[in-house]
Design a protein around this motif. Structure first.
Motif, PDB file in Angstrom:
ATOM      1  N   PRO A   1      36.848  27.720  37.446  1.00 61.17           N
ATOM      2  CA  PRO A   1      37.134  26.850  38.587  1.00 61.17           C
ATOM      3  C   PRO A   1      38.259  27.338  39.507  1.00 61.17           C
ATOM      4  O   PRO A   1      38.390  26.878  40.624  1.00 61.17           O
ATOM      5  N   ILE A   2      39.071  28.295  39.044  1.00 60.09           N
ATOM      6  CA  ILE A   2      40.172  28.793  39.876  1.00 60.09           C
ATOM      7  C   ILE A   2      39.697  30.049  40.610  1.00 60.09           C
ATOM      8  O   ILE A   2      39.285  31.026  39.979  1.00 60.09           O
ATOM      9  N   PRO A   3      39.738  30.063  41.931  1.00 63.24           N
ATOM     10  CA  PRO A   3      39.262  31.230  42.694  1.00 63.24           C
ATOM     11  C   PRO A   3      40.283  32.374  42.662  1.00 63.24           C
ATOM     12  O   PRO A   3      41.130  32.509  43.529  1.00 63.24           O
ATOM     13  N   ILE A   4      40.195  33.232  41.654  1.00 60.31           N
ATOM     14  CA  ILE A   4      41.172  34.297  41.446  1.00 60.31           C
ATOM     15  C   ILE A   4      41.065  35.374  42.521  1.00 60.31           C
ATOM     16  O   ILE A   4      42.075  35.847  43.041  1.00 60.31           O
ATOM     17  N   VAL A   5      39.870  35.782  42.874  1.00 61.99           N
ATOM     18  CA  VAL A   5      39.690  36.862  43.846  1.00 61.99           C
ATOM     19  C   VAL A   5      40.263  36.456  45.203  1.00 61.99           C
ATOM     20  O   VAL A   5      40.919  37.252  45.872  1.00 61.99           O
TER      21      VAL A   5
ATOM     22  N   GLY B   1      35.343  42.807  36.649  1.00 60.28           N
ATOM     23  CA  GLY B   1      36.098  41.864  35.823  1.00 60.28           C
ATOM     24  C   GLY B   1      36.553  40.648  36.605  1.00 60.28           C
ATOM     25  O   GLY B   1      36.481  39.508  36.124  1.00 60.28           O
ATOM     26  N   LEU B   2      37.017  40.864  37.839  1.00 59.30           N
ATOM     27  CA  LEU B   2      37.435  39.743  38.677  1.00 59.30           C
ATOM     28  C   LEU B   2      36.261  38.854  39.058  1.00 59.30           C
ATOM     29  O   LEU B   2      36.404  37.633  39.171  1.00 59.30           O
ATOM     30  N   MET B   3      35.082  39.453  39.263  1.00 61.50           N
ATOM     31  CA  MET B   3      33.901  38.644  39.576  1.00 61.50           C
ATOM     32  C   MET B   3      33.537  37.749  38.400  1.00 61.50           C
ATOM     33  O   MET B   3      33.136  36.600  38.593  1.00 61.50           O
ATOM     34  N   ILE B   4      33.689  38.273  37.189  1.00 61.74           N
ATOM     35  CA  ILE B   4      33.406  37.455  36.000  1.00 61.74           C
ATOM     36  C   ILE B   4      34.427  36.328  35.886  1.00 61.74           C
ATOM     37  O   ILE B   4      34.068  35.186  35.600  1.00 61.74           O
ATOM     38  N   LEU B   5      35.708  36.632  36.128  1.00 62.00           N
ATOM     39  CA  LEU B   5      36.738  35.601  36.069  1.00 62.00           C
ATOM     40  C   LEU B   5      36.594  34.569  37.184  1.00 62.00           C
ATOM     41  O   LEU B   5      37.036  33.435  37.040  1.00 62.00           O
ATOM     42  N   ASP B   6      36.001  34.962  38.286  1.00 59.24           N
ATOM     43  CA  ASP B   6      35.870  34.067  39.432  1.00 59.24           C
ATOM     44  C   ASP B   6      34.872  32.942  39.164  1.00 59.24           C
ATOM     45  O   ASP B   6      34.790  31.992  39.936  1.00 59.24           O
ATOM     46  N   ILE B   7      34.118  33.027  38.089  1.00 58.58           N
ATOM     47  CA  ILE B   7      33.181  31.966  37.724  1.00 58.58           C
ATOM     48  C   ILE B   7      33.949  30.704  37.326  1.00 58.58           C
ATOM     49  O   ILE B   7      33.488  29.589  37.517  1.00 58.58           O
TER      50      ILE B   7
END
Length: 62
Positions: A21-25, A13-19
């Protein structure tokens, strides 16, 4: 559901969100390194406990 499976789902899920512009991981990793939250230690301990249980049960089967 095992802790390993839960961690895998969260990481995917985090990898999908990392797409986005904000680097969440990276931000979560920085938070874990700086603050050392209790939940991270508990998750790590559970992961290693599950690993040793499966290794012991595999040795018992032999």
């Amino acid at each position: 559901m095992s802790t390993r499976a839960k961690c895998l789902i969260v990481l995917i899920g985090l990898m999908i969100l990392d797409i986005l512009p904000i680097p969440i991981v990276g931000l979560i990793g920085l938070y874990v390194i700086i603050k050392r939250p209790r939940w991270f230690l508990e998750v790590t301990n559970r992961l290693y406990d599950e690993g040793t249980k499966s290794a012991v049960s595999a040795e018992e089967e032999i």
